[in-house]
Design an enzyme around this catalytic site. Structure first.
Site, mmCIF file in Angstrom:
data_model
loop_
_atom_site.group_PDB
_atom_site.id
_atom_site.type_symbol
_atom_site.label_atom_id
_atom_site.label_comp_id
_atom_site.label_asym_id
_atom_site.label_seq_id
_atom_site.Cartn_x
_atom_site.Cartn_y
_atom_site.Cartn_z
ATOM 1 N N ASP A 229 0.919 -1.183 0.009
ATOM 2 C CA ASP A 229 -0.095 0.035 -0.103
ATOM 3 C C ASP A 229 0.990 1.189 0.094
ATOM 4 O O ASP A 229 1.819 1.339 0.900
ATOM 5 C CB ASP A 229 -0.902 0.155 1.107
ATOM 6 C CG ASP A 229 -1.929 1.240 1.311
ATOM 7 O OD1 ASP A 229 -3.013 0.931 0.701
ATOM 8 O OD2 ASP A 229 -1.612 2.444 1.804
ATOM 9 N N GLU A 272 -4.885 2.337 -4.388
ATOM 10 C CA GLU A 272 -3.317 2.419 -4.126
ATOM 11 C C GLU A 272 -2.671 1.171 -3.638
ATOM 12 O O GLU A 272 -1.498 0.973 -3.096
ATOM 13 C CB GLU A 272 -2.947 3.645 -3.255
ATOM 14 C CG GLU A 272 -3.197 3.548 -1.959
ATOM 15 C CD GLU A 272 -4.555 4.159 -1.560
ATOM 16 O OE1 GLU A 272 -4.635 4.426 -0.335
ATOM 17 O OE2 GLU A 272 -5.477 4.216 -2.604
#
Length: 361
Positions: A229, A272
């Protein structure tokens, strides 16, 4: 031939011919099963090449293929086997000239000697001669060439390196089966690819890795699932705009692809987040790969509108050891969730770090 005039030798010859025909049909059936067993274009290409090496007794094989279905150029695939390739040479054919229109019109295999009569001193013929190709086989799908299979020199070194009509038909049938499978795989890959990062999407990752888990279980091979992430990703969008966020995503995707092997799989999980499968790795090896990716991103220089961006990743991973699970069935979803939990542990403990959570046995 009149049956009454046929000798025992004639009958034996007919029986032998029919036996070869049945054998070839059985081989095609097994080959078609192999092609149908995967959705990965790369795996399909490799399966086709190794099949041809064995069936046609050649030292080299490769495929000039379209990288995209609507591409105007056929390039020699990187999975080519046995050819002595030079890095400075562009091994490609144009769709509108040379060998492609010729094979598209004839719809048949062609030896180099046959191509010499038609192509003369063209670039395409020069390319084929430079890799010592002996046979070009069109891979046809719906009357359109999706690739050209090229075979190298024969193992047994026949003087003319000739292929019998039966061999030409066999390899053409194999190439036709492969063309159908590869075209389908390309369509699936296009529909399952994120257009921004050019990584696979989540559903493709799950479909492919589930099959890898079955293989891992059968061969007692460990595999790791890693979640990444981007730290504080929202800030890039809020401060610099979404074009900056897109650049960061593209950069991370490229870094991920450059740091893994060809038999590993990376995908954009959503937003993301990225997910990665590492095949045949231990906990220590998975940690090294994940840490290498994290460190590479931390030390990369990403520039947007003269602004130098500091980007970091939080990562988490788990490792599936088939021999430790015995009769317990482990679902891929559980592995991904465990890696995701490990990744959030990294975020909660300062970000820009890697966390491992073991799989409960």
């Amino acid at each position: 031939m009149d049956n009454t005039s046929m000798t025992i030798e004639d009958y034996k010859a007919i029986i032998s011919q029919q036996e070869r025909h049945i054998y070839n049909l059985n081989q095609l059936l097994e080959i078609s099963k192999s092609f149908a067993s995967t959705l990965e274009a790369k795996a399909l290409s490799e399966s086709l090449l190794y099949t041809c090496l064995g069936q046609m007794h050649v030292l080299a094989a490769g495929i000039f293929s379209l990288k995209q279905i609507d591409s105007p150029e056929y390039k020699l695939d990187e999975s080519a086997i046995g050819f002595d390739l030079q890095p400075q040479i562009n091994y490609s054919f144009k769709e509108t000239e040379g060998i492609i229109p010729y094979l598209n019109e004839t719809g048949q295999c062609a030896t180099i000697a046959e191509l010499e009569e038609v192509l003369k001193d063209t670039y395409d013929l020069t390319i084929l001669k430079s890799i010592k190709a002996t046979l070009a086989v069109p891979m046809i799908y719906h009357k359109h060439i999706v690739g050209i299979l090229v075979l190298g020199q024969r193992i047994f070194g026949e003087e003319e390196e000739s292929f019998t009509p039966e061999e030409k038909k066999q390899v053409f049938d194999i190439a036709t089966l492969a063309a159908l499978s590869i075209n389908t795989a390309m369509l699936i890959e296009q529909s399952s690819t994120d257009m921004l990062t050019h990584l696979k999407l989540r559903h493709f990752f799950f479909n492919v890795v589930k099959n890898r888990m079955l293989m891992a279980t059968e061969t007692n091979t460990p595999l790791a699932i890693v979640m990444f992430d981007i730290d504080h990703f929202k800030r890039f969008n809020d401060i610099h705009g979404h074009a900056c966020g897109d650049l960061v995503l593209q950069h991370i995707a490229q870094t991920l692809k450059s740091k893994i092997r060809s038999n590993d799989i990376v995908a954009r999980y959503g937003g993301e987040e990225f997910v990665l499968m590492l095949y045949n790795v231990t906990e220590v090896e998975a940690d090294k790969v994940t840490e290498r990716i994290r460190s590479a991103v931390e030390h990369d220089h990403i520039v947007f509108n003269n602004n130098h961006l500091q980007v970091t990743l939080s990562a988490g991973y788990t490792v599936f050891y088939p021999e430790k699970m015995q009769d317990k069935k482990v679902r891929l979803e559980y592995l991904v969730n465990l890696a995701d939990e490990a990744m959030y542990n990294s975020k909660h403990h300062g970000r820009n770090r890697v966390t491992y959570l073991p799989l409960d046995c």
